[in-house]
Design a protein around this motif. Structure first.
Motif, mmCIF file in Angstrom:
data_model
loop_
_atom_site.group_PDB
_atom_site.id
_atom_site.type_symbol
_atom_site.label_atom_id
_atom_site.label_comp_id
_atom_site.label_asym_id
_atom_site.label_seq_id
_atom_site.Cartn_x
_atom_site.Cartn_y
_atom_site.Cartn_z
ATOM 1 N N MET A 1 0.851 -1.172 0.000
ATOM 2 C CA MET A 1 0.000 0.000 0.000
ATOM 3 C C MET A 1 0.892 1.229 0.000
ATOM 4 O O MET A 1 1.957 1.221 0.583
ATOM 5 N N SER A 2 0.403 2.248 -0.652
ATOM 6 C CA SER A 2 1.180 3.477 -0.649
ATOM 7 C C SER A 2 0.263 4.685 -0.765
ATOM 8 O O SER A 2 -0.862 4.595 -1.268
ATOM 9 N N ILE A 16 -3.988 13.595 -3.155
ATOM 10 C CA ILE A 16 -3.565 12.354 -2.505
ATOM 11 C C ILE A 16 -3.970 11.184 -3.390
ATOM 12 O O ILE A 16 -5.130 11.069 -3.778
ATOM 13 N N THR A 17 -3.005 10.316 -3.678
ATOM 14 C CA THR A 17 -3.289 9.096 -4.430
ATOM 15 C C THR A 17 -3.107 7.914 -3.492
ATOM 16 O O THR A 17 -2.029 7.728 -2.911
ATOM 17 N N PHE A 18 -4.166 7.153 -3.312
ATOM 18 C CA PHE A 18 -4.127 5.944 -2.506
ATOM 19 C C PHE A 18 -3.960 4.759 -3.449
ATOM 20 O O PHE A 18 -4.712 4.634 -4.418
ATOM 21 N N CYS A 19 -2.995 3.892 -3.171
ATOM 22 C CA CYS A 19 -2.731 2.732 -4.024
ATOM 23 C C CYS A 19 -2.685 1.472 -3.160
ATOM 24 O O CYS A 19 -1.935 1.415 -2.184
ATOM 25 N N VAL A 20 -3.487 0.497 -3.526
ATOM 26 C CA VAL A 20 -3.559 -0.758 -2.788
ATOM 27 C C VAL A 20 -3.239 -1.907 -3.745
ATOM 28 O O VAL A 20 -4.020 -2.191 -4.654
ATOM 29 N N PRO A 21 -2.087 -2.574 -3.556
ATOM 30 C CA PRO A 21 -1.798 -3.747 -4.381
ATOM 31 C C PRO A 21 -2.598 -4.938 -3.859
ATOM 32 O O PRO A 21 -2.411 -5.364 -2.724
#
Length: 96
Positions: A1-2, A16-21
Motif C-alpha cells: 500500500m502506498s 492524494i493518491t491511494f494505491c492498494v496492491p
C-alpha cells in the motif's frame, strides 16, 4: 500500500493518491473523514493495483480505512494511526 502526496501550487490543497496492491481482490474501497465515511470504490488496474485520488485541504489530518473484499484494513504506510472508540480499532491517518 502506498500514499502519494502532490501539493498544488494554485490553491491550498494536496492531491492524494491511494494505491492498494491486491491482485486477488475483486473490490477495494476507501472510507474516511474526507468522504464522510462513505465507501468510495478504487479503480482496479491490470497490474492488480487499486487506485483512487482525492484533493484535500492542507494543514489537516484525515482518518481512513480500506475495505478489501468486505474486510476493513489499515494502510501499512500511513502517516500515523488513531484509536477509534466507535469501531474499537485503529484507523489509518494521512497528514496533509
Amino acid at each position: 500500500m502506498s500514499i502519494t502526496k502532490q501539493y498544488l501550487k494554485s490553491k491550498p490543497e494536496c492531491k492524494i493518491t491511494f494505491c492498494v496492491p491486491a491482485k486477488e481482490a475483486e473490490k477495494v474501497e476507501i472510507a474516511g473523514d474526507f468522504n464522510a465515511w462513505n465507501l468510495t470504490e478504487l479503480k482496479k488496474f491490470k497490474n492488480g493495483n487499486f487506485k483512487g485520488q482525492f484533493n484535500l485541504p492542507v494543514n489537516k489530518e484525515y482518518q481512513f480505512k480500506y475495505i478489501v473484499d468486505g474486510k476493513w484494513t489499515n494502510d501499512a504506510e500511513a502517516d500515523a494511526y488513531k484509536w477509534n472508540e466507535f469501531a474499537a480499532s485503529e484507523n489509518s491517518v494521512v497528514v496533509v
